[in-house]
Design an enzyme around this catalytic site. Sequence first.
Site, mmCIF file in Angstrom:
data_model
loop_
_atom_site.group_PDB
_atom_site.id
_atom_site.type_symbol
_atom_site.label_atom_id
_atom_site.label_comp_id
_atom_site.label_asym_id
_atom_site.label_seq_id
_atom_site.Cartn_x
_atom_site.Cartn_y
_atom_site.Cartn_z
ATOM 1 C CE LYS A 40 3.868 0.786 5.842
ATOM 2 N NZ LYS A 40 4.803 1.559 5.169
ATOM 3 C CG LEU A 64 5.476 -2.329 1.772
ATOM 4 C CD1 LEU A 64 4.947 -3.127 0.441
ATOM 5 C CD2 LEU A 64 4.974 -0.973 1.979
ATOM 6 C CB CYS A 111 6.549 -3.583 -4.591
ATOM 7 S SG CYS A 111 5.415 -2.366 -3.215
ATOM 8 C CB THR A 153 11.740 6.889 -0.319
ATOM 9 O OG1 THR A 153 11.641 5.525 -0.546
ATOM 10 C CG2 THR A 153 10.861 7.394 0.935
#
Length: 258
Positions: A42, A70, A127, A192
């Site tokens: 992750k 996150l 991000c 995504t």
Amino acid sequence: MSTNLAGFHTSNPVFTASGCAAAGQELAAFFDVSAIGGMVTKSVTLQPRSGRPTPRMAETPSGMLNSIGLQGPGIDAFLEHDLPWLAARGARAVVSIAGSSVEDYVALARKVRGQPGLAMLEVNISCPNVADRGTVFACDPRAAARVIRAVREQAHPGVPIFAKLSPDVTDIVAVASAVVAAGADGVSMINTLLGLVIDTDTLRPALAGITGGLSGPAIRPVAVRCVWQVHQAMPEVPILGMGGIRTGLDALEFVLAG
Ligand SMILES: Cc1cc2nc3c(=O)[nH]c(=O)nc-3n(C[C@H](O)[C@H](O)[C@H](O)COP(=O)(O)O)c2cc1C
């Protein structure tokens, strides 16, 4: 089925996708985590994060939308507990890092440098960049390149760096070319797609964070298209493909695309 990703040799081409199995502990109940090619963790951030408010998952036709935000323990706890856990099991850890500024990525790359068990770095650039009003790094070839160049300078030269790209761009080849020119050894595709689900009973967004990332079989044709386009443009650049893979035949589509 052995494969070589920018000098990283593995006998198994199957990796986890970041964020789908934390740092592997959950998977260990089902199989030996050292048996797969790489355990992509992750995305880890500098500070611990509790993530976005709930609800943060919504079902969609042939997929799901998530806005986890996150969530994670932060790099120090990750290096103390998670990476040693993977190393002790002989897993090949692909550490995914995420930040909101170039400086965050630099600090993360410095912290993971030289850590035992680190096989590769995956740089999640999907991000928001706080220095650019929240524009996602991966949606701007120059910002994406700045992050990768800075990480490349800090990371051990023997550790391959893969840039994880977003499909939410007009020209994926432009972003891939920019990150490769900046020192990425390969690219991971795709993250995504940004989506929005509205609950027609409540007349409100299904996710508390309003928008979220769409994953699952619905996005596979987009992912295969991205892999194909980047491979056509840069056939020598290794690609780690993901997006809606459920079966071996699904994975074969990615192999055939590049
Ligand atoms: C719940 C969830 C959490 C995710 N977290 C991350 C993450 O932390 N970092 C990242 O680079 N991608 C993350 N992703 C994206 C996946 O790694 C993958 O790129 C995307 O889901 C497409 O693959 P899939 O359709 O097989 O899930 C996440 C996806 C999901 C569903």
